[in-house]
Each structure stands twice: as structure tokens, then as C-alpha cells.
Design a protein around this motif. Structure first.
Motif, PDB file in Angstrom:
ATOM      1  N   ASN A  82      37.193  87.151   0.280  1.00  0.00           N
ATOM      2  CA  ASN A  82      36.119  88.054   0.680  1.00  0.00           C
ATOM      3  C   ASN A  82      34.976  88.067  -0.328  1.00  0.00           C
ATOM      4  O   ASN A  82      33.805  88.141   0.054  1.00  0.00           O
ATOM      5  N   ILE A  83      35.307  88.013  -1.596  1.00  0.00           N
ATOM      6  CA  ILE A  83      34.254  87.962  -2.624  1.00  0.00           C
ATOM      7  C   ILE A  83      33.437  86.682  -2.466  1.00  0.00           C
ATOM      8  O   ILE A  83      32.203  86.692  -2.573  1.00  0.00           O
ATOM      9  N   PHE A  84      34.128  85.575  -2.178  1.00  0.00           N
ATOM     10  CA  PHE A  84      33.415  84.305  -1.974  1.00  0.00           C
ATOM     11  C   PHE A  84      32.497  84.382  -0.759  1.00  0.00           C
ATOM     12  O   PHE A  84      31.338  83.936  -0.810  1.00  0.00           O
ATOM     13  N   ILE A  85      32.992  84.945   0.340  1.00  0.00           N
ATOM     14  CA  ILE A  85      32.179  85.067   1.556  1.00  0.00           C
ATOM     15  C   ILE A  85      30.943  85.916   1.297  1.00  0.00           C
ATOM     16  O   ILE A  85      29.830  85.564   1.699  1.00  0.00           O
ATOM     17  N   ALA A  86      31.135  87.059   0.615  1.00  0.00           N
ATOM     18  CA  ALA A  86      30.006  87.946   0.316  1.00  0.00           C
ATOM     19  C   ALA A  86      28.981  87.245  -0.562  1.00  0.00           C
ATOM     20  O   ALA A  86      27.767  87.340  -0.319  1.00  0.00           O
ATOM     21  N   TRP A  87      29.461  86.540  -1.586  1.00  0.00           N
ATOM     22  CA  TRP A  87      28.562  85.805  -2.485  1.00  0.00           C
ATOM     23  C   TRP A  87      27.825  84.698  -1.730  1.00  0.00           C
ATOM     24  O   TRP A  87      26.609  84.539  -1.869  1.00  0.00           O
ATOM     25  N   PHE A  88      28.562  83.951  -0.910  1.00  0.00           N
ATOM     26  CA  PHE A  88      27.982  82.821  -0.178  1.00  0.00           C
ATOM     27  C   PHE A  88      26.892  83.286   0.788  1.00  0.00           C
ATOM     28  O   PHE A  88      25.813  82.678   0.872  1.00  0.00           O
ATOM     29  N   LEU A  89      27.151  84.384   1.514  1.00  0.00           N
ATOM     30  CA  LEU A  89      26.214  84.829   2.541  1.00  0.00           C
ATOM     31  C   LEU A  89      25.011  85.586   1.985  1.00  0.00           C
ATOM     32  O   LEU A  89      23.959  85.625   2.625  1.00  0.00           O
ATOM     33  N   THR A  90      25.133  86.194   0.809  1.00  0.00           N
ATOM     34  CA  THR A  90      24.046  87.023   0.283  1.00  0.00           C
ATOM     35  C   THR A  90      23.280  86.378  -0.870  1.00  0.00           C
ATOM     36  O   THR A  90      22.128  86.741  -1.117  1.00  0.00           O
ATOM     37  N   THR A  91      23.899  85.435  -1.565  1.00  0.00           N
ATOM     38  CA  THR A  91      23.289  84.880  -2.780  1.00  0.00           C
ATOM     39  C   THR A  91      22.984  83.396  -2.670  1.00  0.00           C
ATOM     40  O   THR A  91      21.900  82.945  -3.038  1.00  0.00           O
ATOM     41  N   PHE A  92      23.918  82.633  -2.166  1.00  0.00           N
ATOM     42  CA  PHE A  92      23.781  81.178  -2.095  1.00  0.00           C
ATOM     43  C   PHE A  92      22.729  80.819  -1.053  1.00  0.00           C
ATOM     44  O   PHE A  92      22.696  81.393   0.024  1.00  0.00           O
ATOM     45  N   SER A  93      21.880  79.868  -1.348  1.00  0.00           N
ATOM     46  CA  SER A  93      20.765  79.533  -0.458  1.00  0.00           C
ATOM     47  C   SER A  93      21.241  79.073   0.922  1.00  0.00           C
ATOM     48  O   SER A  93      20.685  79.472   1.948  1.00  0.00           O
ATOM     49  N   ILE A  94      22.290  78.237   0.951  1.00  0.00           N
ATOM     50  CA  ILE A  94      22.811  77.773   2.243  1.00  0.00           C
ATOM     51  C   ILE A  94      23.367  78.945   3.039  1.00  0.00           C
ATOM     52  O   ILE A  94      23.170  79.037   4.256  1.00  0.00           O
ATOM     53  N   GLY A  95      24.050  79.865   2.355  1.00  0.00           N
ATOM     54  CA  GLY A  95      24.593  81.043   3.019  1.00  0.00           C
ATOM     55  C   GLY A  95      23.504  81.886   3.651  1.00  0.00           C
ATOM     56  O   GLY A  95      23.645  82.362   4.789  1.00  0.00           O
ATOM     57  N   ARG A  96      22.405  82.074   2.917  1.00  0.00           N
ATOM     58  CA  ARG A  96      21.285  82.863   3.453  1.00  0.00           C
ATOM     59  C   ARG A  96      20.677  82.176   4.671  1.00  0.00           C
ATOM     60  O   ARG A  96      20.279  82.832   5.633  1.00  0.00           O
ATOM     61  N   GLU A  97      20.603  80.838   4.625  1.00  0.00           N
ATOM     62  CA  GLU A  97      20.060  80.102   5.770  1.00  0.00           C
ATOM     63  C   GLU A  97      20.971  80.230   6.991  1.00  0.00           C
ATOM     64  O   GLU A  97      20.493  80.320   8.125  1.00  0.00           O
ATOM     65  N   VAL A  98      22.277  80.233   6.759  1.00  0.00           N
ATOM     66  CA  VAL A  98      23.229  80.412   7.857  1.00  0.00           C
ATOM     67  C   VAL A  98      23.026  81.772   8.515  1.00  0.00           C
ATOM     68  O   VAL A  98      22.990  81.896   9.743  1.00  0.00           O
ATOM     69  N   VAL A  99      22.867  82.799   7.682  1.00  0.00           N
ATOM     70  CA  VAL A  99      22.655  84.155   8.196  1.00  0.00           C
ATOM     71  C   VAL A  99      21.339  84.227   8.966  1.00  0.00           C
ATOM     72  O   VAL A  99      21.270  84.816  10.052  1.00  0.00           O
ATOM     73  N   LYS A 100      20.283  83.629   8.408  1.00  0.00           N
ATOM     74  CA  LYS A 100      18.985  83.644   9.081  1.00  0.00           C
ATOM     75  C   LYS A 100      19.048  82.917  10.424  1.00  0.00           C
ATOM     76  O   LYS A 100      18.471  83.375  11.421  1.00  0.00           O
ATOM     77  N   ALA A 101      19.751  81.794  10.448  1.00  0.00           N
ATOM     78  CA  ALA A 101      19.866  81.032  11.692  1.00  0.00           C
ATOM     79  C   ALA A 101      20.632  81.834  12.746  1.00  0.00           C
ATOM     80  O   ALA A 101      20.258  81.855  13.921  1.00  0.00           O
ATOM     81  N   ALA A 102      21.712  82.498  12.315  1.00  0.00           N
ATOM     82  CA  ALA A 102      22.494  83.316  13.247  1.00  0.00           C
ATOM     83  C   ALA A 102      21.656  84.473  13.773  1.00  0.00           C
ATOM     84  O   ALA A 102      21.682  84.791  14.969  1.00  0.00           O
ATOM     85  N   ALA A 103      20.906  85.113  12.874  1.00  0.00           N
ATOM     86  CA  ALA A 103      20.049  86.227  13.286  1.00  0.00           C
ATOM     87  C   ALA A 103      18.983  85.756  14.277  1.00  0.00           C
ATOM     88  O   ALA A 103      18.695  86.432  15.274  1.00  0.00           O
ATOM     89  N   ALA A 104      18.408  84.578  14.005  1.00  0.00           N
ATOM     90  CA  ALA A 104      17.397  84.019  14.918  1.00  0.00           C
ATOM     91  C   ALA A 104      18.007  83.716  16.275  1.00  0.00           C
ATOM     92  O   ALA A 104      17.371  83.908  17.316  1.00  0.00           O
ATOM     93  N   GLY A 105      19.252  83.252  16.264  1.00  0.00           N
ATOM     94  CA  GLY A 105      19.934  82.957  17.519  1.00  0.00           C
ATOM     95  C   GLY A 105      20.125  84.206  18.366  1.00  0.00           C
ATOM     96  O   GLY A 105      19.894  84.189  19.585  1.00  0.00           O
TER      97      GLY A 105
END
Length: 404
Positions: A39-62
Motif C-alpha cells: 500500500n505504501i508503494f501504491i500511494a507513493w507511485f500514484l502521488t509522487t512518481f511521474s508515471i504514476g501521476r500520468e496513470v491517474v491523469k489518464a484514468a481521470a481523463a477517461g
């Protein structure tokens, strides 16, 4: 300093789970450790890591695109409701469900979602060392919803022992149906909504494995087919596509009415309680009472005194009513708060953990399993609520570590 308070809060929430555990000696600490790390890795990946942020942005755009398609259909029937400067809650948040729910049902009908759920569940079971079906169910309810996931797992629920049924009931307090994600993203920051969803899935496994650890033999660790229509040992015939879609659309309409009725009733009931309390003492309100009760937990999420009290009020309101009521109340004021409060609050309220969900779960189990198993779940209502609250707190705490 607030970062370390947040870390302390996570440890306190885990300690509370251990203190209320039904069988502390049976807790698989290696599994607990793996789930925390994941869970710590997921939180870090989605909120801090650039690829994670892009994944979130793409999902939100979808989801934004999907809602825009839904508004096309709404506008065809009610053009005056859509072509306005600002759409109301019913039009912007609820009516799109008429497209999204049938879409997810169709993906289930053709076998796409069952395939995704099956393999993600298997991978999660390997990583987390949790039983296969519990891991499978955590993913299943994320896509289908709690009562829907329970309904399609009828034969598995009937075959497994009561303590595992209780585990699934506790997990059901923490899910968020994928078909409602688009609705949530119109009301709260999409990046935090989409971060909350996987955190809740992992934390549902984590909290229930501590509160209600169950030893399962290898012969019991099986997964039945999703959406099985087997009755009396024979496979049922698949429903025709357009009949299936028609029932799905009717079900979506029923869901809209249920949500609207709950929001109207709970908002009005809360206003009535405030009126009564105000007549006793002018400064007394339901939000103030709930704020005082929940304040220590809000403070442990790494908030200053002022924001912790505001957060605590929203926490209490969410548990007593539902997430929609809080989203409607907090939406216009969210920009006034710090990014940390925006993130932790959004993650906390992105779940079904409230009193009304308990009734839904008990009612669902009553129609699916024998009386003995249903009575076990009904006698553990406090554990259902505790599980839901702890999952929301842990998700907010772990997500908040990387949101400042």
C-alpha cells in the motif's frame, strides 16, 4: 512534524485493529507486513512518481470523457438540464449512472471484467499471502460493488464457513463501485479519488486479516466462477444480450433513485437534528458533536488543530450519512483547505463505510446464506463498522504520507 504525526496515526490505527482482533495469535504478520509495504508503494507511485501521476491523469481523463458521452444522452432527453452554466447534483452526478452501470455490466457479460478480476486477484493473493477468494473478492467488489459482488458469489458464500463470510461482510464496508468513480470525480479532486480506490482494496484485506484472522486449509482455498448461474449442479442458460441490457438499465435507474432518496433524507434528517440541538443550545450542532468525537483520529492524520476539527466533522457526517452528503457540503469550500487536508479527506470519504451500508450488507447476506451465517454477521455489526472506519483511516493516513 505533521509527517511524523501521520506515521504515528497509521501505527495507532493498526494497533486498534490488533486490540480488537478476534484471534490475535492467528494473525499472519508476514502477510500484514506485505500488505502495508504494497500500500505504501501504491500511494507513493500514484502521488509522487511521474508515471504514476500520468496513470491517474489518464484514468481521470477517461472518466471525464465517459461522463461527457453520458451528458449527450441526458441532453437529448432533457436539454434544459444540461445546457446551463452549472448543472445540479442530480443531472451532473446521478444521471450519468444510466450509461456507466450498463457499460460495466456489458463488460461483465462479454467476460472482459471477469478475466481482469480473476488475474489481478490471483496476483494479489500471491503477493499478499491472503486466501485466493478473499483477494479475488477485493478486486471483484471494486468493479462490481459490494452487494453485486456478494450476489455473484452466492455459491462460494454458501460453501465457505461462517467466519469467512464475516470477513467478506467486513470487506464490503470499504469498497467503491467503479461505476460511481466518474460521479465522484465531478465532486472531488479526481487524483485523490483514483488514489483511494486501490488503497481501500489492499486495506480491506489488511484490516480484516487482523480483526478476523481465519486459518484456511488448502482444499478450502478455491475460487468459484464469477457470475455463475449454476443451480442444483446444472449451468443456467445465458440471458439474451438486449434483455440483459434492459435489466441493467432498469437497475441503474433504481440505483439513481436510491442514492437521491438517501441524500435527500439524510440531509433533511441532519438539518432536523441541528434544529433540535440548536433549540437546546444555539451553538450546538450535529457536526460539532461528531467533530469532538472524531477529532483525535483526524489529528493523527497530520493536520493542524483548525483543519483537524473541520476534518473530524466531515468524518462524522460521512459515517452517519454517506459520502455524497459530505461531497456536496465540502465541495464549495475545498479550495480553502491545505492540499494535505484535501487529499486525506477525499481518500477518507471515498468508500461506502457508513451505517446505511451495514443494512445493505446484512440484507444481502440474508438472501444468500443460511440463517446461522447471517446471524453471525448480524451479531458483529460493530466489527463491520470498525472495519470500514479503520480502512478509511489507514487509506487516508498512507495516502497522506505523500500529499503535502
Amino acid at each position: 512534524m505533521f509527517f511524523f504525526i501521520d506515521c504515528l496515526g497509521i501505527m495507532v490505527f493498526l494497533l486498534i485493529a490488533v486490540l480488537f482482533s478476534k484471534q490475535r495469535k492467528q494473525i499472519d504478520w508476514r502477510s500484514v507486513g506485505m500488505l502495508i509495504i504494497l500500500n505504501i508503494f501504491i500511494a507513493w507511485f500514484l502521488t509522487t512518481f511521474s508515471i504514476g501521476r500520468e496513470v491517474v491523469k489518464a484514468a481521470a481523463a477517461g472518466f471525464t470523457w465517459l461522463l461527457s458521452v453520458a451528458y449527450t444522452g441526458i441532453g437529448f432527453a432533457f436539454s434544459d438540464w444540461v445546457k446551463v452554466p452549472q448543472m445540479d447534483f442530480f443531472t451532473s452526478a446521478l444521471l450519468p449512472i444510466l450509461l456507466v452501470v450498463p457499460l460495466f455490466d456489458l463488460l461483465t457479460y462479454i467476460g472482459f471484467l471477469p478475466f481482469i478480476i480473476k488475474w489481478i486477484g490471483k496476483i494479489l493473493a500471491i503477493i499478499s499471502r491472503q486466501p485466493k477468494f478473499e483477494s479475488f473478492f477485493a478486486i471483484e467488489m471494486m468493479f462490481l460493488g459490494n452487494t453485486e459482488a456478494l450476489a455473484v458469489s452466492k455459491h462460494q458464500l454458501q460453501a465457505m464457513k461462517g467466519q469467512r463470510n464475516l470477513t467478506l461482510a467486513m470487506m464490503s464496508m470499504s469498497c467503491v463501485t467503479a461505476s460511481l468513480i466518474g460521479v465522484y470525480t465531478t465532486m472531488m479532486p479526481a487524483e485523490f479519488i483514483l488514489t483511494a480506490i486501490p488503497l481501500n482494496v489492499i486495506n480491506a484485506l489488511l484490516v480484516t486479516s487482523i480483526l478476523n484472522p481465519v486459518i484456511i486449509e488448502s482444499k478450502e482455498d478455491i475460487v468459484a466462477s464469477i457470475g455463475s448461474n449454476e443451480e442444483n449442479g446444472t449451468k443456467g442458460k445465458k440471458e439474451p444480450l438486449f434483455s440483459f441490457l434492459g435489466n441493467s438499465i432498469i437497475g441503474a435507474g433504481r440505483l439513481i433513485l436510491i442514492i437521491a432518496a438517501n441524500v435527500i433524507a439524510f440531509v433533511a434528517l441532519a438539518a432536523l437534528i441541528d434544529k433540535v440541538l440548536g433549540s437546546i443550545y444555539p451553538q450546538l450542532s450535529l457536526e460539532h458533536i461528531l467533530g469532538i468525537i472524531m477529532y483525535p483520529f483526524a489529528w493523527l492524520l497530520g493536520l493542524d488543530t483548525h483543519e483537524a476539527f473541520a476534518f473530524a466533522q466531515y468524518m462524522g457526517t460521512k459515517i452517519v450519512t454517506n459520502e455524497f452528503v459530505v461531497m456536496l457540503n465540502v465541495g464549495p469550500h475545498l479550495s480553502e483547505y491545505s492540499r494535505h487536508l484535501q487529499g486525506t479527506l477525499t481518500i477518507f470519504i471515498t468508500s461506502f463505510a457508513n451505517f446505511s451500508t451495514i443494512g445493505m450488507i446484512i440484507g444481502c447476506f440474508k438472501s444468500l446464506v443460511i440463517t446461522e451465517k447471517n446471524e453471525l454477521i448480524s451479531s458483529n455489526v460493530s466489527y463491520l463498522l470498525l472495519s470500514g472506519i479503520l480502512v478509511s483511516l489507514l487509506s487516508a493516513g498512507i495516502g497522506g504520507l505523500f500529499i503535502w
